[in-house]
Each structure stands twice: as C-alpha cells, then as structure tokens.
Design a protein around this motif. Structure first.
Motif, mmCIF file in Angstrom:
data_model
loop_
_atom_site.group_PDB
_atom_site.id
_atom_site.type_symbol
_atom_site.label_atom_id
_atom_site.label_comp_id
_atom_site.label_asym_id
_atom_site.label_seq_id
_atom_site.Cartn_x
_atom_site.Cartn_y
_atom_site.Cartn_z
ATOM 1 N N ASP A 241 -7.029 6.875 44.077
ATOM 2 C CA ASP A 241 -6.697 5.924 43.612
ATOM 3 C C ASP A 241 -6.758 4.498 44.386
ATOM 4 N N ASN A 242 -8.042 4.501 45.128
ATOM 5 C CA ASN A 242 -8.563 3.245 45.712
ATOM 6 C C ASN A 242 -8.920 2.082 44.671
ATOM 7 N N ALA A 243 -8.602 1.112 45.101
ATOM 8 C CA ALA A 243 -9.034 -0.124 44.120
ATOM 9 C C ALA A 243 -10.644 -0.361 43.924
ATOM 10 N N ASN A 244 -11.481 -0.024 44.936
ATOM 11 C CA ASN A 244 -12.811 -0.129 44.942
ATOM 12 C C ASN A 244 -13.500 1.427 44.489
ATOM 13 N N ARG A 245 -12.654 2.676 43.996
ATOM 14 C CA ARG A 245 -13.246 3.746 43.902
ATOM 15 C C ARG A 245 -13.929 4.496 44.838
ATOM 16 N N ALA A 246 -13.921 3.894 46.038
ATOM 17 C CA ALA A 246 -14.331 4.833 47.374
ATOM 18 C C ALA A 246 -13.674 5.970 47.630
ATOM 19 N N ARG A 247 -14.294 7.123 47.870
ATOM 20 C CA ARG A 247 -13.439 8.354 47.891
ATOM 21 C C ARG A 247 -14.229 9.113 48.853
ATOM 22 N N THR A 283 -7.710 -13.663 61.945
ATOM 23 C CA THR A 283 -8.456 -14.748 61.465
ATOM 24 C C THR A 283 -8.983 -14.854 60.193
ATOM 25 N N GLN A 284 -9.371 -13.583 59.648
ATOM 26 C CA GLN A 284 -9.932 -13.413 58.217
ATOM 27 C C GLN A 284 -9.240 -12.789 57.142
ATOM 28 N N TYR A 285 -8.596 -11.679 57.549
ATOM 29 C CA TYR A 285 -7.851 -10.821 56.304
ATOM 30 C C TYR A 285 -6.910 -11.805 55.735
ATOM 31 N N PRO A 286 -6.817 -11.807 54.383
ATOM 32 C CA PRO A 286 -5.784 -12.456 53.327
ATOM 33 C C PRO A 286 -4.571 -12.206 53.677
ATOM 34 N N ALA A 287 -3.478 -12.897 53.855
ATOM 35 C CA ALA A 287 -2.181 -12.486 53.964
ATOM 36 C C ALA A 287 -1.789 -11.803 52.588
ATOM 37 N N GLN A 288 -2.021 -12.544 51.641
ATOM 38 C CA GLN A 288 -1.435 -12.312 50.231
ATOM 39 C C GLN A 288 -2.187 -11.122 49.600
ATOM 40 N N SER A 289 -2.880 -10.115 50.454
ATOM 41 C CA SER A 289 -3.389 -9.145 49.902
ATOM 42 C C SER A 289 -2.261 -7.924 49.485
ATOM 43 N N VAL A 290 -2.586 -7.248 48.419
ATOM 44 C CA VAL A 290 -1.311 -6.244 48.174
ATOM 45 C C VAL A 290 -2.055 -4.964 47.946
ATOM 46 N N HIS A 291 -3.362 -4.934 47.832
ATOM 47 C CA HIS A 291 -3.857 -3.406 47.749
ATOM 48 C C HIS A 291 -4.123 -2.482 48.887
ATOM 49 N N GLY A 292 -3.987 -3.283 50.087
ATOM 50 C CA GLY A 292 -3.785 -2.267 51.338
ATOM 51 C C GLY A 292 -5.176 -2.022 51.848
ATOM 52 N N MET A 293 -6.231 -2.212 51.208
ATOM 53 C CA MET A 293 -7.546 -1.856 51.431
ATOM 54 C C MET A 293 -7.748 -2.387 53.098
ATOM 55 N N LEU A 294 -8.628 -1.805 53.755
ATOM 56 C CA LEU A 294 -9.174 -2.608 55.076
ATOM 57 C C LEU A 294 -10.363 -3.521 55.019
ATOM 58 N N LEU A 295 -11.271 -3.205 54.057
ATOM 59 C CA LEU A 295 -12.475 -4.037 54.239
ATOM 60 C C LEU A 295 -12.307 -4.865 52.796
ATOM 61 N N SER A 302 -15.519 -12.338 44.322
ATOM 62 C CA SER A 302 -14.701 -11.005 44.545
ATOM 63 C C SER A 302 -13.796 -11.272 45.564
ATOM 64 N N GLN A 303 -13.695 -12.671 45.955
ATOM 65 C CA GLN A 303 -12.738 -12.706 47.002
ATOM 66 C C GLN A 303 -11.306 -12.243 47.131
ATOM 67 N N GLY A 304 -10.933 -11.563 48.122
ATOM 68 C CA GLY A 304 -9.844 -10.831 48.223
ATOM 69 C C GLY A 304 -9.737 -9.537 47.580
ATOM 70 N N GLN A 305 -10.618 -8.843 46.923
ATOM 71 C CA GLN A 305 -10.935 -7.654 46.489
ATOM 72 C C GLN A 305 -11.622 -6.597 47.460
ATOM 73 N N PRO A 306 -11.364 -5.269 47.490
ATOM 74 C CA PRO A 306 -11.826 -4.545 48.522
ATOM 75 C C PRO A 306 -13.283 -4.503 48.541
ATOM 76 N N TRP A 307 -13.808 -4.260 49.580
ATOM 77 C CA TRP A 307 -15.272 -4.246 49.706
ATOM 78 C C TRP A 307 -15.883 -2.833 49.188
ATOM 79 N N THR A 308 -16.972 -2.894 48.481
ATOM 80 C CA THR A 308 -17.506 -1.566 47.842
ATOM 81 C C THR A 308 -18.613 -1.189 48.649
ATOM 82 N N THR A 309 -18.884 0.090 48.267
ATOM 83 C CA THR A 309 -20.086 0.768 49.020
ATOM 84 C C THR A 309 -21.266 0.022 48.528
#
Length: 390
Positions: A241-247, A283-295, A302-309
C-alpha cells in the motif's frame, strides 16, 4: 489498418484487489483479459508480476507485428525477438522493432529472457506449443560453485539454463567514476529537493527499496526498541500500500510491536547516512506530510509526494551523462558496493553478503565482485608481471 496500430492495442492493466494487493494483467483493445498472459502473471510473485507484465505485453505486440502467435512461435523466433531488443545475434533478425527506443541493457535482457522462458514453459504445461517448451528445457554441466551451493553437490549432474539469456556481463561503476558521479548526483538531489537519497544508502540497496522506505523503518539511534541490532540500522519491509507503488521483492516477515517495526530485512546504516538524514528531516522534509514515506519531492508539480523509482532513474541519467560514463541505473550502485566491501574485507565474500543482503556468497563472487581494469592496483600488478615496473 497499420500493424503498429494493431499491436499497440494491447496494454498492461493494474488491478487493486479488496485486500489492498496490487496485481497486473494484460488486456486487449476491447478490455478483455489475454488469458495466456493473465494465467502466467498469476503465478508470479508480487513485485515481479509488474516487471513481467510490461515485458510480456511488448512480446505479445511483437508476435502480432510479426504475424505469429504463441502456438506457432519457435525458439529461433524468440532469438530474433531478443536481437530486436538489443541482444547479440550472428545475422539478420527480420523486421525492426522498438524504433527510436533505447536497446535493453544487460540486466533488462536477462529479465526478458527469464520472463519468456517462464511464459512458454507455463504454456507448454497447458498444452500450448510443447515443442518450444521442450526446446527451452536445456541443461548445462554444473560448475564448482553449483556443487558447493547444492546440498548433495556430489550427485549433481546437470543444471537448467536459459538459451535466450545474454552472455554474462558486469553492470558496476568504475572506481574512477564513483566520486564524480556521487558529487553530481548529490547536487541534483539538492536541486530537486530529494536531498538524502544519494548519500550512503543507495550503494547498499536498489532504488525501488529506497523509494519504498518509510520514516518508521529507520532506527538510527543506538539500542533501538526493536532489539534486532545494537547499532543504527534500517528495516526493509514489503508493503503493498505504498503511495508511490514501490514494493520490496523480498518478503521477509515483519510486524509492528511496541510502536516500532520489527523483522523485515535489517541493513546497517553508515554515519554519513545518519548525518544527511537528520539534515534532510530538519531542513527539507515537509512537516505537513501524512503519507509517511521517507523520500519526497520538494519542488515542481509533485511537491510533497513520495519519490518514485522513475524519478531516481531520471536523476541518474543526466548525472551520468555529465561525467561521461554512459547510462547508469540505481541497481549499478549495488555492484559497486559489493566490490568496495570485497576490497575492504580482503576478498571475504561472506562479509560482503551480509553487508548487502545477498542470499549467497557465491552470488557476490560471480555476479557482483569483479576486478576493475582501471584500478591503479590492477595496473601496477600487470606492469610488475610485464617487467615494466620494478
């Protein structure tokens, strides 16, 4: 109708099941499922089914383009198809395919060969083209490494092989290019707001694993609550169930206990990784992020969205071009990491296996560990043997 329009009607369809699992299949223009491809993809494990689906849809398009079908295609036809993808072939292979597209690299050719063999062996079991399935069931003599790996190696007489697979090669990065590539990647990471990815960690895992990490997976303090490793470490966990489909393909069991991740595959964390992680978070990670992904991406649409492969590969492409070392993919860092650990451990493949999480030390020696012909130590040894250096 143009043959190109006919073959492009086949496409890969993503299916989200009720329990959250994501599966892939191949459908035709009328949205009907291609039964042969769907049956084979159902036998593939999660994580591999997506890769095989895209390899398989390209092959099925080629079959229509060449006027063939799964019941009439031969082993020589499959060799022609592999040649059209970029494999070496001693002779003409027919009509061009994948025009204006980059030929497959060595790893992609190995994946395509494994997918085609599995697909036609599956069809042969169900009575479709048994002659081709029999032609794919070739064997070779076991090597010394095969005998060491087998439980009863002394009674091992043959090993399965793939007649479509390319000759063995190496996808590592030359030592003389690693430092320049790392500096260039770090600059592009900071410009794109993905800061932490290029320092320390991608040398130990692939890009898909890095993109699949969550903040709770990182235990970067001594004596973490999980109790599985005294030093700083990371838990690599398979999630659907990762938001960026990385498995993660390796499905090591893991649980959530006492507000901490336990289990999964544990990897040690370097001091450089810890330092850049805290700099990235503060210094960089958005505080309002709710998905919990690292990158995450901090700029652009795509600001604030999880980084994809795909973003990881896109970052490496211009960085490798800038230092003029050709095409580099995230998995190439795994080769370089294994070689570096082997050098530091004086050839101890067991240490390299544990550091990178490979299943066998033989895999490290045969696939990842290799001598760099551009290494000054290697050059000095040759010059000493040649008598050109005292």
């Amino acid at each position: 109708m143009d043959a190109r329009l006919v073959v492009d009607q086949l496409r890969v369809q993503e299916i989200v099941r009720g329990d959250g699992r994501v599966c892939y299949t191949v459908v035709d223009a009328d949205c009907s499922v291609v039964a042969e491809a769907d049956g084979f993809l159902r036998t593939c494990r999660a994580g591999m089914d997506r890769t095989y689906a895209y390899v398989l849809v390209d092959h099925l398009r080629w079959l229509r383009f060449a006027g063939l079908d799964t019941g009439s295609v031969s082993l020589e036809d499959l060799r022609h198809y592999m040649a059209a993808l970029g494999a070496d072939y001693p002779g003409p292979f027919g009509l061009p395919w994948r025009e204006n597209k980059r030929p497959y690299g060595h790893s992609a050719l190995k994946t395509a060969a494994a997918c085609l063999k599995g697909f036609y062996l599956y069809l042969g079991i169900h009575g479709v083209n048994p002659a081709l399935a029999e032609a794919l069931r070739v064997t070779r003599l076991p090597t010394r490494a095969d005998r060491r790996r087998a439980m009863l190696g002394h009674v091992l007489h043959s090993m399965p092989t793939n007649p479509l697979a390319p000759a063995s090669g190496c996808a590592g990065i030359r030592r003389c290019c690693r430092r320049a590539l790392g500096r260039c990647c770090w600059g592009r990471c900071r410009a794109r707001g993905t800061g932490w990815w290029s320092r320390g960690w991608p040398t130990a895992v692939s890009g898909s694993v890095s993109c699949g990490l969550r903040l709770v997976d990182l235990h970067l303090r001594e004596q973490a609550a999980c109790g599985q490793c005294r030093g700083p470490h990371v838990h690599i966990c398979h999630r659907e169930d990762n938001a960026n489909r990385a498995r993660v393909k390796t499905k090591t069991p893991w649980t959530w206990q006492d507000n901490a991740v336990c289990g999964g595959t544990v990897r040690r964390a370097s001091p450089a990784m810890i330092h850049t992680y805290f700099e990235y978070i503060t210094t960089q990670y958005p505080a309002q992020s709710v998905h919990g992904m690292l990158l995450v991406s901090l700029h652009g649409p795509s600001q604030g969205q999880p980084w994809t492969t795909a973003a990881a590969r896109g970052m490496l492409r211009p960085a490798a071009a800038r230092v003029e070392i050709g095409r580099v993919v995230p998995h190439a860092f795994r080769h370089s990491f294994a070689t570096a650990v082997l050098d530091a451990a004086r050839g101890n493949a067991v240490i390299a296996r544990e550091a990178g999480g490979w299943a066998s030390a033989v895999t490290v020696e045969q696939v990842y560990g290799h001598v760099d012909v551009h290494d000054p130590v290697f050059t000095a040894a040759l010059e000493k043997v040649w008598g050109t250096r005292p």
